[in-house]
Design a protein around this motif. Structure first.
Motif, PDB file in Angstrom:
ATOM      1  N   GLY A 106      -7.336  -0.321 -14.139  1.00 25.00           N
ATOM      2  CA  GLY A 106      -6.938  -1.161 -13.009  1.00 25.00           C
ATOM      3  C   GLY A 106      -6.712  -2.594 -13.421  1.00 25.00           C
ATOM      4  O   GLY A 106      -7.039  -3.528 -12.664  1.00 25.00           O
ATOM      5  N   GLN A 107      -6.121  -2.804 -14.615  1.00 26.72           N
ATOM      6  CA  GLN A 107      -5.992  -4.164 -15.127  1.00 26.72           C
ATOM      7  C   GLN A 107      -5.103  -5.041 -14.242  1.00 26.72           C
ATOM      8  O   GLN A 107      -5.401  -6.227 -14.050  1.00 26.72           O
ATOM      9  N   VAL A 108      -4.017  -4.475 -13.722  1.00 21.37           N
ATOM     10  CA  VAL A 108      -3.119  -5.300 -12.899  1.00 21.37           C
ATOM     11  C   VAL A 108      -3.827  -5.726 -11.615  1.00 21.37           C
ATOM     12  O   VAL A 108      -3.753  -6.896 -11.201  1.00 21.37           O
ATOM     13  N   ALA A 109      -4.532  -4.780 -10.983  1.00 22.46           N
ATOM     14  CA  ALA A 109      -5.284  -5.123  -9.771  1.00 22.46           C
ATOM     15  C   ALA A 109      -6.331  -6.183 -10.085  1.00 22.46           C
ATOM     16  O   ALA A 109      -6.532  -7.136  -9.309  1.00 22.46           O
ATOM     17  N   TRP A 110      -7.001  -6.047 -11.231  1.00 21.13           N
ATOM     18  CA  TRP A 110      -8.016  -7.033 -11.607  1.00 21.13           C
ATOM     19  C   TRP A 110      -7.383  -8.415 -11.757  1.00 21.13           C
ATOM     20  O   TRP A 110      -7.939  -9.419 -11.316  1.00 21.13           O
ATOM     21  N   ARG A 111      -6.219  -8.460 -12.409  1.00 27.00           N
ATOM     22  CA  ARG A 111      -5.567  -9.753 -12.631  1.00 27.00           C
ATOM     23  C   ARG A 111      -5.212 -10.436 -11.315  1.00 27.00           C
ATOM     24  O   ARG A 111      -5.385 -11.651 -11.153  1.00 27.00           O
ATOM     25  N   LEU A 112      -4.712  -9.669 -10.357  1.00 29.13           N
ATOM     26  CA  LEU A 112      -4.376 -10.239  -9.053  1.00 29.13           C
ATOM     27  C   LEU A 112      -5.620 -10.769  -8.350  1.00 29.13           C
ATOM     28  O   LEU A 112      -5.600 -11.839  -7.730  1.00 29.13           O
ATOM     29  N   LEU A 113      -6.715 -10.017  -8.455  1.00 25.83           N
ATOM     30  CA  LEU A 113      -7.960 -10.459  -7.821  1.00 25.83           C
ATOM     31  C   LEU A 113      -8.486 -11.735  -8.467  1.00 25.83           C
ATOM     32  O   LEU A 113      -8.993 -12.632  -7.781  1.00 25.83           O
ATOM     33  N   ASP A 114      -8.377 -11.817  -9.779  1.00 26.72           N
ATOM     34  CA  ASP A 114      -8.813 -13.029 -10.470  1.00 26.72           C
ATOM     35  C   ASP A 114      -7.965 -14.221 -10.033  1.00 26.72           C
ATOM     36  O   ASP A 114      -8.481 -15.330  -9.828  1.00 26.72           O
ATOM     37  N   TYR A 115      -6.679 -13.997  -9.873  1.00 26.09           N
ATOM     38  CA  TYR A 115      -5.784 -15.071  -9.438  1.00 26.09           C
ATOM     39  C   TYR A 115      -6.138 -15.533  -8.028  1.00 26.09           C
ATOM     40  O   TYR A 115      -6.145 -16.739  -7.735  1.00 26.09           O
ATOM     41  N   GLU A 169       1.268 -16.352  -0.455  1.00 24.18           N
ATOM     42  CA  GLU A 169       1.122 -15.678  -1.754  1.00 24.18           C
ATOM     43  C   GLU A 169      -0.216 -14.939  -1.833  1.00 24.18           C
ATOM     44  O   GLU A 169      -0.293 -13.811  -2.340  1.00 24.18           O
ATOM     45  N   MET A 170      -1.284 -15.555  -1.297  1.00 22.49           N
ATOM     46  CA  MET A 170      -2.596 -14.898  -1.300  1.00 22.49           C
ATOM     47  C   MET A 170      -2.556 -13.614  -0.470  1.00 22.49           C
ATOM     48  O   MET A 170      -3.125 -12.586  -0.864  1.00 22.49           O
ATOM     49  N   ARG A 171      -1.888 -13.677   0.673  1.00 19.66           N
ATOM     50  CA  ARG A 171      -1.766 -12.477   1.519  1.00 19.66           C
ATOM     51  C   ARG A 171      -0.962 -11.399   0.802  1.00 19.66           C
ATOM     52  O   ARG A 171      -1.311 -10.209   0.840  1.00 19.66           O
ATOM     53  N   GLU A 172       0.098 -11.819   0.128  1.00 18.69           N
ATOM     54  CA  GLU A 172       0.927 -10.852  -0.599  1.00 18.69           C
ATOM     55  C   GLU A 172       0.124 -10.204  -1.732  1.00 18.69           C
ATOM     56  O   GLU A 172       0.184  -8.993  -1.946  1.00 18.69           O
ATOM     57  N   PHE A 173      -0.634 -11.019  -2.464  1.00 18.97           N
ATOM     58  CA  PHE A 173      -1.409 -10.488  -3.584  1.00 18.97           C
ATOM     59  C   PHE A 173      -2.495  -9.525  -3.103  1.00 18.97           C
ATOM     60  O   PHE A 173      -2.762  -8.507  -3.746  1.00 18.97           O
ATOM     61  N   SER A 174      -3.158  -9.839  -2.002  1.00 23.28           N
ATOM     62  CA  SER A 174      -4.212  -8.947  -1.509  1.00 23.28           C
ATOM     63  C   SER A 174      -3.619  -7.610  -1.067  1.00 23.28           C
ATOM     64  O   SER A 174      -4.226  -6.545  -1.283  1.00 23.28           O
ATOM     65  N   ALA A 175      -2.429  -7.652  -0.461  1.00 22.89           N
ATOM     66  CA  ALA A 175      -1.769  -6.398  -0.082  1.00 22.89           C
ATOM     67  C   ALA A 175      -1.368  -5.608  -1.327  1.00 22.89           C
ATOM     68  O   ALA A 175      -1.482  -4.369  -1.365  1.00 22.89           O
ATOM     69  N   SER A 176      -0.917  -6.320  -2.362  1.00 21.73           N
ATOM     70  CA  SER A 176      -0.529  -5.652  -3.603  1.00 21.73           C
ATOM     71  C   SER A 176      -1.733  -5.009  -4.289  1.00 21.73           C
ATOM     72  O   SER A 176      -1.611  -3.935  -4.883  1.00 21.73           O
ATOM     73  N   GLU A 218      -2.300  -1.687  -2.628  1.00 22.96           N
ATOM     74  CA  GLU A 218      -1.268  -0.719  -3.015  1.00 22.96           C
ATOM     75  C   GLU A 218      -1.529  -0.164  -4.418  1.00 22.96           C
ATOM     76  O   GLU A 218      -1.374   1.037  -4.668  1.00 22.96           O
ATOM     77  N   ARG A 219      -1.935  -1.031  -5.305  1.00 22.28           N
ATOM     78  CA  ARG A 219      -2.177  -0.580  -6.675  1.00 22.28           C
ATOM     79  C   ARG A 219      -3.422   0.292  -6.758  1.00 22.28           C
ATOM     80  O   ARG A 219      -3.482   1.232  -7.551  1.00 22.28           O
ATOM     81  N   LEU A 220      -4.433  -0.003  -5.977  1.00 22.06           N
ATOM     82  CA  LEU A 220      -5.632   0.835  -5.961  1.00 22.06           C
ATOM     83  C   LEU A 220      -5.307   2.222  -5.432  1.00 22.06           C
ATOM     84  O   LEU A 220      -5.829   3.231  -5.931  1.00 22.06           O
ATOM     85  N   THR A 268     -13.343   5.170  -5.193  1.00 19.44           N
ATOM     86  CA  THR A 268     -12.076   4.770  -4.565  1.00 19.44           C
ATOM     87  C   THR A 268     -12.224   4.409  -3.085  1.00 19.44           C
ATOM     88  O   THR A 268     -11.698   3.367  -2.647  1.00 19.44           O
ATOM     89  N   PRO A 269     -12.900   5.214  -2.248  1.00 18.24           N
ATOM     90  CA  PRO A 269     -13.031   4.832  -0.828  1.00 18.24           C
ATOM     91  C   PRO A 269     -13.650   3.452  -0.636  1.00 18.24           C
ATOM     92  O   PRO A 269     -13.185   2.664   0.198  1.00 18.24           O
ATOM     93  N   GLN A 270     -14.685   3.135  -1.429  1.00 16.68           N
ATOM     94  CA  GLN A 270     -15.332   1.831  -1.293  1.00 16.68           C
ATOM     95  C   GLN A 270     -14.407   0.721  -1.795  1.00 16.68           C
ATOM     96  O   GLN A 270     -14.374  -0.379  -1.220  1.00 16.68           O
ATOM     97  N   LEU A 271     -13.658   0.994  -2.842  1.00 15.34           N
ATOM     98  CA  LEU A 271     -12.714  -0.010  -3.346  1.00 15.34           C
ATOM     99  C   LEU A 271     -11.682  -0.362  -2.281  1.00 15.34           C
ATOM    100  O   LEU A 271     -11.368  -1.541  -2.068  1.00 15.34           O
ATOM    101  N   LEU A 272     -11.158   0.649  -1.610  1.00 14.07           N
ATOM    102  CA  LEU A 272     -10.157   0.399  -0.566  1.00 14.07           C
ATOM    103  C   LEU A 272     -10.771  -0.345   0.613  1.00 14.07           C
ATOM    104  O   LEU A 272     -10.141  -1.235   1.206  1.00 14.07           O
ATOM    105  N   LYS A 273     -12.003   0.006   0.931  1.00 18.08           N
ATOM    106  CA  LYS A 273     -12.696  -0.687   2.024  1.00 18.08           C
ATOM    107  C   LYS A 273     -12.884  -2.165   1.680  1.00 18.08           C
ATOM    108  O   LYS A 273     -12.660  -3.054   2.521  1.00 18.08           O
ATOM    109  N   ASP A 274     -13.292  -2.434   0.445  1.00 15.69           N
ATOM    110  CA  ASP A 274     -13.492  -3.824   0.015  1.00 15.69           C
ATOM    111  C   ASP A 274     -12.158  -4.574  -0.055  1.00 15.69           C
ATOM    112  O   ASP A 274     -12.099  -5.781   0.230  1.00 15.69           O
ATOM    113  N   ALA A 275     -11.074  -3.875  -0.443  1.00 17.10           N
ATOM    114  CA  ALA A 275      -9.754  -4.511  -0.474  1.00 17.10           C
ATOM    115  C   ALA A 275      -9.319  -4.905   0.934  1.00 17.10           C
ATOM    116  O   ALA A 275      -8.736  -5.986   1.143  1.00 17.10           O
ATOM    117  N   ASP A 276      -9.601  -4.041   1.903  1.00 19.10           N
ATOM    118  CA  ASP A 276      -9.270  -4.371   3.295  1.00 19.10           C
ATOM    119  C   ASP A 276     -10.080  -5.570   3.773  1.00 19.10           C
ATOM    120  O   ASP A 276      -9.569  -6.441   4.496  1.00 19.10           O
TER     121      ASP A 276
END
Length: 642
Positions: A31-40, A62-69, A72-74, A83-91
Motif C-alpha cells: 500500500g505504498q501509494v496510499a501511505w504516501r498520500l496519507l503522509d502528504y 486537494e486534501m479532500r481529493e487525496f483522502s478520497a484517493s 479508492e486505492r485501499l 481491510t474493513p477497519q482500514l476502510l472505516k478509518d479512511a472514511d
C-alpha cells in the motif's frame, strides 16, 4: 538404474524441491501509494485549515481529493483481515477533512491509518545498509537543486512558475513532520498534481541516499557533535531508534514529543547525517527482534494472524539469527532455549491460541532476549571464551563430516581402488575452499540472511540424509556372508566407474560443505570480537584433534575384517542419516518453510538431531523405518543369492 544413478536422482529431486522456496516467500501487493498520500495529508493539511476555517480553498480541495484517493486505492488492494477497519478509518479521515477538523486531529488519523496500511501490506521500510550521503549530495546537485535550490530553499532557477511551488527542504516546520520513509516514497513515485516526477529510474540505494541527504538539510550541521554526544550517553535514545527502519519512520516532531525539541533536533541532525551509527547498534543487539515481536503481537491482537506469523518469523530470521552464532559459542543452552521458545510462539500463532497466551509467550521470549544480551555483552568476550568457542564449534561440526569421509576412504582402501581416492579428496577439499569463499563473501561482499542460512543447512541435511540411507543400505547388503566376494568378482569395475567416482566427489562435497557453511558463520561472529589469536589457536587445536580422530578411525578400519567393516559402517551411516533428517526439518522450520508443532514430551538433543516437534520426530521415524526396511530387503536378497 545403478546405485550411483539412483542416489544422484534423489539428490536432484530434493534440490529441485528447494528451488521454489524463495519464490514462495514473496509478498503480495503493498500500500505504498496510499501511505504516501496519507503522509502528504498529515504534513500539508495545516496549510489548508486553521482554527476551523479554510485558509486555502485549493489546498483543502486537494486534501479532500487525496483522502478520497486513499479509500479508492485501499479498495483496489488485495483483501486482508484488516481491510474493513482500514476502510472505516479512511472514511473517518475524509469526514474529519470535510468538517475542517484541527490539523492535529487530521495528522493523528493520517499517521495511524498510514501505519495500519504498512502493517497490512508490508513493504521494505529502510535500506539494507547505511546510505552513501556523498552520493546523495551529488545526485541532489545534479537532479534536484535546479528546482529545490542548492540549500533546499526552493529557490532554484527551475522553480519559477511552478504551481504548486517545489518543496522547501530547508523549511524546519515542514521537515519536522516528514519522515525519511515519506521522502523516499515521494522520490520513488513522484507526486501527482505537481511537477515532482518519479525518480524510480534510480536504484533503491540512490533513492535512499537522496532521502537521507534532503532529510538533513533543515537541521543545523553544527548540532551534529552535540547529537553524537547525546547518542553515546543516553541509552534510552538508542532504544527508541534501534535500527534503520525505526530511523526512517521516525518524524522529528514525534521524537520531540518524547525527548524535547532541542534534543530531538540534535539527534535528528546527527543520525540523518550518520545513519551508520544506528546500523552498528542494530547489528550488535536484539532490538530488531524485540521490535518485530512487538509488531507481531499487535498484529495478532488486531486479528491479522498471517501478518503476525510473518513478523514473528522475521523476529527470528532478521533479529535473532545474526547474533545466534556468537551466542551459541558463548551459551549453547541459552541459544537452544531461545530457538525453542520462538518456535513455540510461531506455533501458537499458527493454531490461533488465545491472545493472552501469545502475549505471555512474547514476554517470555523477551526475558530470554535480556539474558542473551547479557551473554553477548562485550565484557563477556575473552581469549579463553574465543579459544573454547572456536575449538568446540569446529570439533563438533567436523566430526559429523569426518565420519562419512573416513568411511568412504576406508571402503576404497578395502576395495583396493586407491585410483578413486582423488575424487573423494577433491570433494572435501573443494568444500573447504567453498567454505573459505563463503566466509569472504559473507564478510566483505554480502550479508547472508537468516532464511538463506537455515534453507542451506536444512536442504543440505535432507539431501545428505537421502544419500546416506542409500549408502547405508548398500553397505549393509555387502556385509552379508559371501556378498562382498561376489561384488568384487562381478561388479566392482562397473560400480566404481567414472560416473560413480564423481558421485563420491559430490557426496564428499555436500556433507563437508554443509558443516563448513555453518562453521564459518560462527567463526565470522567470533572474528568480529577482536580475539583473533585465541580464535585461530582454538581452530588449530580442533584441526589437530580431528586429525588424530581421522588417523585412529583409519587405523582401526584397516584391522577390521571386511564383513565387520561393512556392518559397522552401514550402522554408523544409517544413524547419521537419522540425525541429518531431524536437523534438516529443523532448518526448514526455522526458515519458515515448514510449520512447527511442538512436542513437549520430547527432549531437545541437537547432537542427535532430536528437536521437540512432531514434524522432526516424524522425519526421523520415517528415515529409521526406511533404513530398517532397506536393511531387511538387501539382507534377504544376499541370503537368497548365497
Amino acid at each position: 538404474m545403478s546405485f550411483a544413478s539412483r542416489v544422484l536422482a534423489a539428490f536432484l529431486f530434493l534440490a529441485a524441491l528447494a528451488m521454489p522456496v524463495a519464490a514462495a516467500q514473496q509478498q503480495g501487493a503493498s500500500g505504498q501509494v496510499a501511505w504516501r498520500l496519507l503522509d502528504y495529508i498529515a504534513v500539508d493539511y495545516p496549510a489548508a485549515v486553521a482554527d476551523g476555517r479554510v485558509i486555502s480553498a485549493a489546498e483543502h480541495a486537494e486534501m479532500r481529493e487525496f483522502s478520497a484517493s486513499v479509500r479508492e486505492r485501499l479498495v483496489a488492494l488485495p483483501t486482508r483481515p484488516a481491510t474493513p477497519q482500514l476502510l472505516k478509518d479512511a472514511d473517518a479521515l475524509a469526514a474529519a477533512i470535510e468538517r475542517r477538523a484541527p490539523p492535529s486531529e487530521v495528522a493523528e488519523k493520517s499517521r495511524a491509518l498510514a501505519g495500519a496500511v504498512l502493517r497490512a501490506y508490508p513493504t521494505p521500510l529502510a535500506p539494507g545498509a547505511p546510505p552513501d550521503l556523498a552520493r546523495g549530495a551529488a545526485l541532489y546537485a545534479e537532479q534536484c537543486a535546479s528546482c529545490h535550490g542548492a540549500t533546499g530553499a526552493a529557490d532554484g532557477p527551475g522553480a519559477k512558475g511552478l504551481e504548486p511551488p517545489p518543496i522547501a527542504f530547508g523549511d524546519l516546520a515542514r521537515a519536522r513532520e516528514r519522515s525519511l520513509f515519506g521522502l523516499y516514497q515521494v522520490i520513488s513515485q513522484g507526486l501527482e498534481g505537481t511537477a515532482m516526477a518519479s525518480f524510480d529510474h534510480l536504484s533503491p540505494e540512490d533513492r535512499w541516499a537522496l532521502a537521507f541527504y534532503v532529510g538533513g538539510l533543515a537541521f543545523d550541521a553544527r548540532s551534529v557533535e552535540a547529537g553524537e554526544r547525546l547518542w553515546r550517553e543516553r541509552p534510552e535514545l538508542r532504544g527508541r531508534v534501534p535500527d534503520l527502519p525505526a530511523l526512517t519512520q521516525e518524524t522529528p516532531a514525534g521524537l520531540a514529543a518524547a525527548i524535547g525539541e532541542a534534543d530531538a533536533s540534535r539527534i535528528t541532525a546527527y543520525l540523518r547525517r550518520h545513519p551508520e551509527a544506528v546500523a552498528r547498534k542494530a547489528s550488535g543487539g536484539l532490538d530488531v527482534a524485540r521490535a518485530k515481536l512487538t509488531e507481531s503481537l499487535a498484529a495478532y491482537r488486531a486479528g491479522d494472524r498471517k501478518l503476525a506469523q510473518e513478523l514473528a518469523l522475521s523476529a527470528y530470521l532478521d533479529g535473532f539469527e545474526p547474533v545466534e552464532p556468537l551466542l551459541r559459542s558463548r551459551d549453547g543452552a541459552l541459544t537452544a532455549k531461545v530457538e525453542a521458545a520462538m518456535g513455540e510462539l510461531r506455533a501458537s500463532i499458527g493454531r490461533a491460541a488465545p491472545e493472552t497466551a501469545v502475549a505471555t509467550q512474547v514476554q517470555a521470549v523477551g526475558a530470554l532476549f535480556d539474558a542473551a544480551e547479557g551473554a553477548l555483552a562485550p565484557e563477556r568476550a575473552s581469549a579463553v571464551s574465543a579459544f573454547l568457542g572456536a575449538f568446540t564449534i569446529l570439533l563438533r561440526e567436523g566430526v559429523e563430516a569426518l565420519l562419512i569421509v573416513i568411511a568412504m576412504i576406508a571402503f576404497l582402501r578395502k576395495a583396493e581402488r586407491q585410483d578413486v581416492l582423488p575424487y573423494v579428496h577433491a570433494g572435501w577439499i573443494s568444500a573447504l575452499a567453498g567454505g573459505a569463499l563463503t566466509w569472504g563473501a559473507a564478510t566483505y561482499l554480502i550479508s547472508i540472511s537468516g532464511a538463506s542460512r537455515e534453507l542451506t543447512e536444512g536442504v543440505g541435511a535432507l539431501v545428505s540424509a537421502v544419500v546416506l540411507i542409500s549408502v547405508g543400505v548398500w553397505m549393509h547388503g555387502k556385509a552379508q556372508a559371501g556378498a562382498w566376494q561376489a561384488y568384487i568378482r562381478d561388479k566392482l569395475s562397473a560400480a566404481l566407474s567414472r560416473r560413480s567416482a564423481w558421485f563420491l566427489f559430490l557426496l564428499a562435497f555436500i556433507v563437508v560443505y554443509r558443516e563448513a557453511f555453518e562453521t564459518i558463520l560462527f567463526y565470522a561472529a567470533l572474528w568480529n570480537q577482536g580475539t583473533h589469536l585465541a580464535m585461530l589457536s582454538g581452530a588449530a587445536a580442533a584441526v589437530v584433534a580431528l586429525a588424530v580422530i581421522a588417523w585412529a578411525l583409519l587405523s582401526y578400519s584397516r584391522r577390521l575384517p571386511i564383513g565387520q567393516f561393512f556392518a559397522y559402517s552401514s550402522l554408523l551411516i544409517a544413524a547419521l542419516a537419522v540425525v541429518l533428517a531431524g536437523k534438516g526439518i529443523a532448518g526448514l522450520q526455522e526458515a519458515g518453510v515448514l510449520a512447527v508443532r511442538p512436542l513437549a514430551a520430547l527432549p531437545r538433543i541437537e547432537a542427535l538431531g532430536v528437536f521437540p516437534t512432531w514434524e522432526g520426530l516424524a522425519a526421523q521415524v520415517v528415515t529409521l523405518l526406511a533404513v530398517i526396511a532397506g536393511f531387511h530387503l538387501v539382507g534377504r536378497q544376499a541370503r537368497a543369492k548365497a
